[in-house]
Design a protein around this motif. Sequence first.
Motif, PDB file in Angstrom:
ATOM      1  N   GLY A 172      26.054  -2.327   1.415  1.00 14.76           N
ATOM      2  CA  GLY A 172      25.372  -1.830   0.241  1.00 14.76           C
ATOM      3  C   GLY A 172      23.982  -1.324   0.578  1.00 14.76           C
ATOM      4  O   GLY A 172      23.454  -1.590   1.669  1.00 14.76           O
ATOM      5  N   HIS A 173      23.389  -0.590  -0.364  1.00 17.74           N
ATOM      6  CA  HIS A 173      22.061  -0.016  -0.172  1.00 17.74           C
ATOM      7  C   HIS A 173      21.229  -0.278  -1.420  1.00 17.74           C
ATOM      8  O   HIS A 173      21.693  -0.094  -2.546  1.00 17.74           O
ATOM      9  CB  HIS A 173      22.151   1.492   0.089  1.00 17.74           C
ATOM     10  N   TYR A 174      19.990  -0.682  -1.211  1.00 17.11           N
ATOM     11  CA  TYR A 174      19.076  -0.967  -2.322  1.00 17.11           C
ATOM     12  C   TYR A 174      17.763  -0.226  -2.063  1.00 17.11           C
ATOM     13  O   TYR A 174      16.951  -0.634  -1.235  1.00 17.11           O
ATOM     14  CB  TYR A 174      18.837  -2.465  -2.439  1.00 17.11           C
ATOM     15  N   PRO A 175      17.526   0.904  -2.759  1.00 18.78           N
ATOM     16  CA  PRO A 175      16.271   1.640  -2.577  1.00 18.78           C
ATOM     17  C   PRO A 175      15.140   0.985  -3.361  1.00 18.78           C
ATOM     18  O   PRO A 175      15.353   0.387  -4.418  1.00 18.78           O
ATOM     19  CB  PRO A 175      16.601   3.021  -3.138  1.00 18.78           C
ATOM     20  N   PHE A 176      13.929   1.096  -2.842  1.00 24.16           N
ATOM     21  CA  PHE A 176      12.774   0.555  -3.555  1.00 24.16           C
ATOM     22  C   PHE A 176      11.526   1.340  -3.170  1.00 24.16           C
ATOM     23  O   PHE A 176      11.477   2.022  -2.140  1.00 24.16           O
ATOM     24  CB  PHE A 176      12.583  -0.939  -3.242  1.00 24.16           C
ATOM     25  N   THR A 177      10.527   1.235  -4.014  1.00 25.12           N
ATOM     26  CA  THR A 177       9.193   1.772  -3.744  1.00 25.12           C
ATOM     27  C   THR A 177       8.231   0.603  -3.672  1.00 25.12           C
ATOM     28  O   THR A 177       8.323  -0.330  -4.484  1.00 25.12           O
ATOM     29  CB  THR A 177       8.749   2.745  -4.840  1.00 25.12           C
ATOM     30  N   LEU A 178       7.316   0.628  -2.729  1.00 28.04           N
ATOM     31  CA  LEU A 178       6.374  -0.473  -2.597  1.00 28.04           C
ATOM     32  C   LEU A 178       5.213  -0.267  -3.581  1.00 28.04           C
ATOM     33  O   LEU A 178       4.244   0.416  -3.276  1.00 28.04           O
ATOM     34  CB  LEU A 178       5.840  -0.579  -1.160  1.00 28.04           C
ATOM     35  N   TYR A 179       5.355  -0.892  -4.737  1.00 25.28           N
ATOM     36  CA  TYR A 179       4.262  -0.888  -5.696  1.00 25.28           C
ATOM     37  C   TYR A 179       3.375  -2.108  -5.476  1.00 25.28           C
ATOM     38  O   TYR A 179       3.702  -3.006  -4.695  1.00 25.28           O
ATOM     39  CB  TYR A 179       4.819  -0.861  -7.121  1.00 25.28           C
ATOM     40  N   ARG A 180       2.273  -2.146  -6.170  1.00 23.76           N
ATOM     41  CA  ARG A 180       1.228  -3.112  -5.846  1.00 23.76           C
ATOM     42  C   ARG A 180       1.646  -4.568  -6.073  1.00 23.76           C
ATOM     43  O   ARG A 180       1.131  -5.464  -5.422  1.00 23.76           O
ATOM     44  CB  ARG A 180      -0.039  -2.778  -6.637  1.00 23.76           C
ATOM     45  N   HIS A 181       2.592  -4.821  -6.966  1.00 22.43           N
ATOM     46  CA  HIS A 181       3.006  -6.207  -7.195  1.00 22.43           C
ATOM     47  C   HIS A 181       3.712  -6.798  -5.972  1.00 22.43           C
ATOM     48  O   HIS A 181       3.873  -8.013  -5.875  1.00 22.43           O
ATOM     49  CB  HIS A 181       3.915  -6.307  -8.428  1.00 22.43           C
ATOM     50  N   LEU A 182       4.117  -5.951  -5.026  1.00 27.23           N
ATOM     51  CA  LEU A 182       4.735  -6.413  -3.788  1.00 27.23           C
ATOM     52  C   LEU A 182       3.742  -6.456  -2.629  1.00 27.23           C
ATOM     53  O   LEU A 182       4.137  -6.754  -1.497  1.00 27.23           O
ATOM     54  CB  LEU A 182       5.909  -5.501  -3.402  1.00 27.23           C
ATOM     55  N   CYS A 183       2.481  -6.161  -2.912  1.00 26.82           N
ATOM     56  CA  CYS A 183       1.474  -6.034  -1.851  1.00 26.82           C
ATOM     57  C   CYS A 183       0.536  -7.235  -1.807  1.00 26.82           C
ATOM     58  O   CYS A 183       0.416  -8.005  -2.761  1.00 26.82           O
ATOM     59  CB  CYS A 183       0.639  -4.776  -2.063  1.00 26.82           C
ATOM     60  N   GLU A 184      -0.159  -7.356  -0.667  1.00 26.42           N
ATOM     61  CA  GLU A 184      -1.253  -8.324  -0.546  1.00 26.42           C
ATOM     62  C   GLU A 184      -2.573  -7.574  -0.544  1.00 26.42           C
ATOM     63  O   GLU A 184      -2.627  -6.397  -0.878  1.00 26.42           O
ATOM     64  CB  GLU A 184      -1.046  -9.233   0.677  1.00 26.42           C
ATOM     65  N   VAL A 185      -3.650  -8.238  -0.146  1.00 27.31           N
ATOM     66  CA  VAL A 185      -4.993  -7.732  -0.374  1.00 27.31           C
ATOM     67  C   VAL A 185      -5.255  -6.396   0.320  1.00 27.31           C
ATOM     68  O   VAL A 185      -6.058  -5.595  -0.149  1.00 27.31           O
ATOM     69  CB  VAL A 185      -6.037  -8.790   0.057  1.00 27.31           C
ATOM     70  N   ALA A 186      -4.565  -6.125   1.426  1.00 27.14           N
ATOM     71  CA  ALA A 186      -4.798  -4.880   2.163  1.00 27.14           C
ATOM     72  C   ALA A 186      -3.905  -3.737   1.693  1.00 27.14           C
ATOM     73  O   ALA A 186      -3.789  -2.727   2.383  1.00 27.14           O
ATOM     74  CB  ALA A 186      -4.589  -5.124   3.661  1.00 27.14           C
ATOM     75  N   ASP A 187      -3.282  -3.879   0.530  1.00 25.57           N
ATOM     76  CA  ASP A 187      -2.384  -2.863  -0.025  1.00 25.57           C
ATOM     77  C   ASP A 187      -1.215  -2.551   0.904  1.00 25.57           C
ATOM     78  O   ASP A 187      -0.733  -1.420   0.962  1.00 25.57           O
ATOM     79  CB  ASP A 187      -3.145  -1.576  -0.379  1.00 25.57           C
ATOM     80  N   GLN A 188      -0.766  -3.539   1.654  1.00 27.15           N
ATOM     81  CA  GLN A 188       0.495  -3.432   2.365  1.00 27.15           C
ATOM     82  C   GLN A 188       1.375  -4.595   1.932  1.00 27.15           C
ATOM     83  O   GLN A 188       0.904  -5.550   1.319  1.00 27.15           O
ATOM     84  CB  GLN A 188       0.300  -3.433   3.876  1.00 27.15           C
ATOM     85  N   TRP A 189       2.655  -4.492   2.252  1.00 28.88           N
ATOM     86  CA  TRP A 189       3.579  -5.459   1.678  1.00 28.88           C
ATOM     87  C   TRP A 189       3.250  -6.882   2.081  1.00 28.88           C
ATOM     88  O   TRP A 189       2.743  -7.163   3.151  1.00 28.88           O
ATOM     89  CB  TRP A 189       5.019  -5.098   1.982  1.00 28.88           C
ATOM     90  N   SER A 190       3.544  -7.785   1.169  1.00 23.43           N
ATOM     91  CA  SER A 190       3.383  -9.210   1.414  1.00 23.43           C
ATOM     92  C   SER A 190       4.696  -9.746   1.972  1.00 23.43           C
ATOM     93  O   SER A 190       5.759  -9.529   1.386  1.00 23.43           O
ATOM     94  CB  SER A 190       3.037  -9.930   0.111  1.00 23.43           C
ATOM     95  N   PHE A 191       4.621 -10.435   3.106  1.00 22.53           N
ATOM     96  CA  PHE A 191       5.841 -10.968   3.717  1.00 22.53           C
ATOM     97  C   PHE A 191       6.568 -11.915   2.777  1.00 22.53           C
ATOM     98  O   PHE A 191       7.777 -12.127   2.888  1.00 22.53           O
ATOM     99  CB  PHE A 191       5.516 -11.682   5.024  1.00 22.53           C
ATOM    100  N   LEU A 192       5.833 -12.488   1.798  1.00 27.12           N
ATOM    101  CA  LEU A 192       6.453 -13.389   0.831  1.00 27.12           C
ATOM    102  C   LEU A 192       7.572 -12.696   0.060  1.00 27.12           C
ATOM    103  O   LEU A 192       8.535 -13.342  -0.374  1.00 27.12           O
ATOM    104  CB  LEU A 192       5.410 -13.875  -0.180  1.00 27.12           C
ATOM    105  N   GLU A 193       7.443 -11.386  -0.126  1.00 32.70           N
ATOM    106  CA  GLU A 193       8.383 -10.649  -0.958  1.00 32.70           C
ATOM    107  C   GLU A 193       9.601 -10.158  -0.190  1.00 32.70           C
ATOM    108  O   GLU A 193      10.590  -9.732  -0.799  1.00 32.70           O
ATOM    109  CB  GLU A 193       7.681  -9.442  -1.600  1.00 32.70           C
ATOM    110  N   VAL A 194       9.573 -10.188   1.122  1.00 33.92           N
ATOM    111  CA  VAL A 194      10.662  -9.609   1.914  1.00 33.92           C
ATOM    112  C   VAL A 194      11.993 -10.320   1.670  1.00 33.92           C
ATOM    113  O   VAL A 194      13.027  -9.656   1.494  1.00 33.92           O
ATOM    114  CB  VAL A 194      10.286  -9.584   3.407  1.00 33.92           C
TER     115      VAL A 194
END
Length: 279
Positions: A172-194
């Motif tokens: 299966g495939h799940y597309p997503f966009t990295l919006y800010r609710h998935l980010c940490e302080v440096a505006d990159q993804w938070s490993f917590l969300e992976v």
Amino acid sequence: MSERPVRVMRPMDPMLFDPLQFHTRYLLLLSKSCMWSWFYERTGISFPGLVRKHHQGLVAVECDVEYVRPFGLFDSDEFCVSVERVRARQGNSVLELFHEFSAQGQVFAKVRMLWRMLELDGDQALTGAPGVLRDSVLQRLEPCEIDPSRELRQVEVLRTQVEGEGEKIGEGHYPFTLYRHLCEVADQWSFLEVPGLASAGRERLIDALEQDPFKLRATLGRPLGQVLVKISCPFYLFEEGEVKTTAFSVHGRLVFVHRVINLTRMSTLAAVVIETFQD
């Protein structure tokens, strides 16, 4: 010197659980919080202090979550999260932390996390390059907390085994966009969300099934037993991604392997997540 554990008691909170078990993301979140409790209590270094005074940071590169036994919201009034031991590994370039979650004297989950040390450039985005623990930090560790050997990396070992020995039974495939609710302080993804992105890929695969000869839908009612995560590439705000999920049957055992792809960065492999279930 002996180990220097730090243990924090917390009240039960319904937001920490899904209907089956403790959310993986909250196990990681509380592990990270307890890590900074350990640093502050045992070395006198906070995260802002590590950045401002020592000009260092760290980034998660791998985490292993093991659900040791069933544990639900109404099984206790409180629980304990701990750092049991800390190791500076691989020439002091990697920090390895071992966490336990327990209630009423029994461990119900374990988390091992690997953090790569960074030398910071000084900008607000906390840009950094791979480095080693500076002497100003290293001298605050005990001798038993320094281990020059290479740490165990479980994800690639298990992925190779699963793909080599398993039968592919669903994709299966799940597309997503990295919006800010998935980010940490440096505006990159938070490993917590992976792990959550991976679980969304699994649930999307199952939801799209027209037929289910391998009974994948039954896993929606089964608690996870182990979640392994490897992070190999950053993801920044508004970048496009995709979770490519493959279900395998390995000697009769169901395993989901998720590849998280950064489409914006030339379809670079950004993370691998492997999920298995409790027996």
